[in-house]
Design an enzyme around this catalytic site. Structure first.
Site, PDB file in Angstrom:
ATOM      1  N   GLU A 158     109.145 -79.729  60.187  1.00 50.98           N
ATOM      2  CA  GLU A 158     107.715 -79.614  59.880  1.00 50.98           C
ATOM      3  C   GLU A 158     107.064 -78.336  60.402  1.00 50.98           C
ATOM      4  OE1 GLU A 158     105.637 -83.173  61.034  1.00 50.98           O
ATOM      5  OE2 GLU A 158     106.791 -84.441  59.680  1.00 50.98           O
TER       6      GLU A 158
ATOM      7  N   GLU B 103     111.854 -88.417  57.040  1.00 47.57           N
ATOM      8  CA  GLU B 103     110.955 -89.283  57.824  1.00 47.57           C
ATOM      9  C   GLU B 103     110.013 -90.015  56.889  1.00 47.57           C
ATOM     10  OE1 GLU B 103     108.572 -87.534  60.968  1.00 47.57           O
ATOM     11  OE2 GLU B 103     110.260 -86.286  61.605  1.00 47.57           O
TER      12      GLU B 103
END
Ligand code: FCB
Length: 471
Positions: free
Chosen positions: A193, A377
């Protein structure tokens, strides 16, 4: 006992083994999720679970510094102990295996494995070697992320991701790790991320190192992506058999009305959350609309950087959690307009599985070279309590089921999605929200470190066992 779910089958709670919950949430017969080669696993990250921040020669990270700064993390929590996974990793691996999970996504703590001069730290390296070797022995497919936000503090002291030099240090770190761990990792992800590292870390200051300037955010992003691009060929050279990729969080932005201004606002939201990362990786350029949103924030880009950043990937990891409903802010940007009466999680995030499907099918149209995808995720926080040895996290089961159904729909629409890692294996240190927000399918009592399997983990285990039996 290689990846065997038999342990769990004997211990399933009556409610689940008798089928009530399980039947309710079992994927339909035509779901692609029944395919044996669709990898199902769980994810964690080093700073969120390991603890032992002063052991084995680990150096401080920016999250040690940030969480020790009053007011930055809820209740003043830090990752100093977390789930004590550094000491309990063997039992945690057994737990993962007993649930029948096929994949495990973990991250390596950069400050554990090399010092400021770049000298390898044998004790830190040995920790990951033991862990990855054990996972391999157990037949678990491993995804290792090199950077899940725990930058060594000594690098932050020299400018962190605002300093181009950090990208080169990252390539050195990737070199060390892939030489040391070659053969034990199935897939390497360079970064987790980069949006969070760049925007939350340098753009609004909600995460470490806590700086807040959009010009910093775009420059930090450029150096993060450069670090990724420099690392990929190094990983390829040292560990040719593994897959190489990166993990991006993606956000769905929907317009609050049909007005052109609100439509534009939703577009800009997705540019800022998705195209800012995916365009450089997959098109070799930054989206110009980003600089309409944040005028004057163009990063310094040197010749050749964009080619380095856009080198082909073996996979793209996608993290998805929620959608944001937005309206025009009346100027260049957007503002959040939270919808009333929608289902939300403990984080306040809206449960919106269609967003995952719509983004994935949209990316397939936008990026002709979209690599194979893993959902690296997806999950939710709830205020879980242990009662009589059980945790009734039915909202999580329903959440997982609905998001897995969205993945199935995206696969059927032609997106190449190869697996799904739920976030998270166990409750852990949820960054600025500390330990209050529980994302695990396993409950952690932080005063005793006792792990309790939640109903959601039982559901996943039951599904995996059934899938194995059908194969
Ligand atoms: C993601 C992070 C992960 C976790 C989840 C809830 O942004 O990658 O570490 O905190 O959110």
């Amino acid at each position: 006992m290689a990846n065997d779910a038999s342990v769990v089958s004997d211990t399933l709670s009556p409610a689940v083994s008798k089928g009530s919950l399980a039947d309710l949430f079992t994927p339909p017969a035509d779901s692609t999720l029944w395919r044996k080669n669709f990898l199902l696993g769980a994810a964690t990250a080093s700073y969120q679970i390991e603890g032992a921040v002063n052991e084995g020669g680990r150096l401080p990270s920016i999250w040690d510094t940030f969480s020790a700064t009053p007011g930055k993390v809820l209740a003043g929590d830090t990752g100093a102990v977390a789930c004590d996974h550094y000491h309990r990793w063997e039992a945690d691996v057994e737990m993962l295996v007993s649930l029948g999970l096929e994949g495990y996504r973990l991250s390596i703590a950069w400050p554990r494995v090399m010092d400021a001069a770049g000298v390898p730290n044998r004790k830190g390296l040995d920790f990951y070697k033991r862990l990855l070797n054990r996972l391999k022995e157990k037949g678990i497919t491993t995804f290792a992320t090199l950077y899940h936000w725990d930058l060594p503090q000594h690098l932050e002291d020299r400018g962190g991701w605002l300093n181009r030099e950090t990208a080169y240090r990252f390539a050195d770190y990737a070199d060390l790790m892939s030489r040391e761990l070659a053969g034990t990792v199935d897939a390497w992800a360079t970064l987790n991320e980069p949006w969070c590292s760049a925007y939350l870390g340098y753009g609004n200051g909600h995460h470490a190192p806590g700086l807040a300037d959009h010009r910093f955010a775009t420059q930090a992003m450029h150096h993060l992506l450069l670090a990724h691009g420099l690392a990929v060929p190094v990983l390829r050279a040292n560990d040719p058999a593994s897959q190489k990729g990166i993990v991006a969080n993606i956000g769905r932005g929907t317009p609050n009305s049909d007005s052109a201004a609100d439509q534009r606002a939703a577009h800009l939201f997705e540019v800022q959350h998705n195209a800012w990362i995916l365009d450089p990786l997959l098109k070799g350029s930054y989206p110009q609309d980003l600089f309409e949103l944040w005028p004057g924030t163009e990063p310094l880009v040197l010749d050749g950087d964009m080619q380095t950043i856009s080198a082909p990937l073996d996979f793209l990891g996608i993290n998805y959690y929620f959608r944001t409903n937005v309206a025009s802010d009346g100027a260049h940007g957007f503002r959040d307009v939270p919808l009333e009466g929608v289902e939300r999680t403990q984080m306040g995030w809206e449960v919106y599985p269609d967003g995952l499907r719509d983004l994935l099918t949209g990316f397939k149209k936008t990026y002709h070279n979209l690599p194979p995808i893993y959902i690296t995720e997806n999950g939710m926080a709830s205020d879980d309590q242990v009662t009589d040895g059980h945790v009734e996290d039915t909202q999580r089961i329903s959440f997982l089921k609905r998001h897995l159904a969205a993945v199935d729909q995206a696969i059927k629409a032609g997106v190449d999605i190869r697996g799904y890692f739920l976030w998270s294996l166990m409750d852990n240190f949820e960054w600025a929200f500390g330990y209050e927000r529980r994302f695990g399918v396993v409950h952690v009592d932080y005063s005793t470190q006792k792990r309790t399997i939640k109903r959601s983990a039982e559901w996943v285990a039951k599904f995996l066992k059934e899938r194995k039996a059908r194969a």
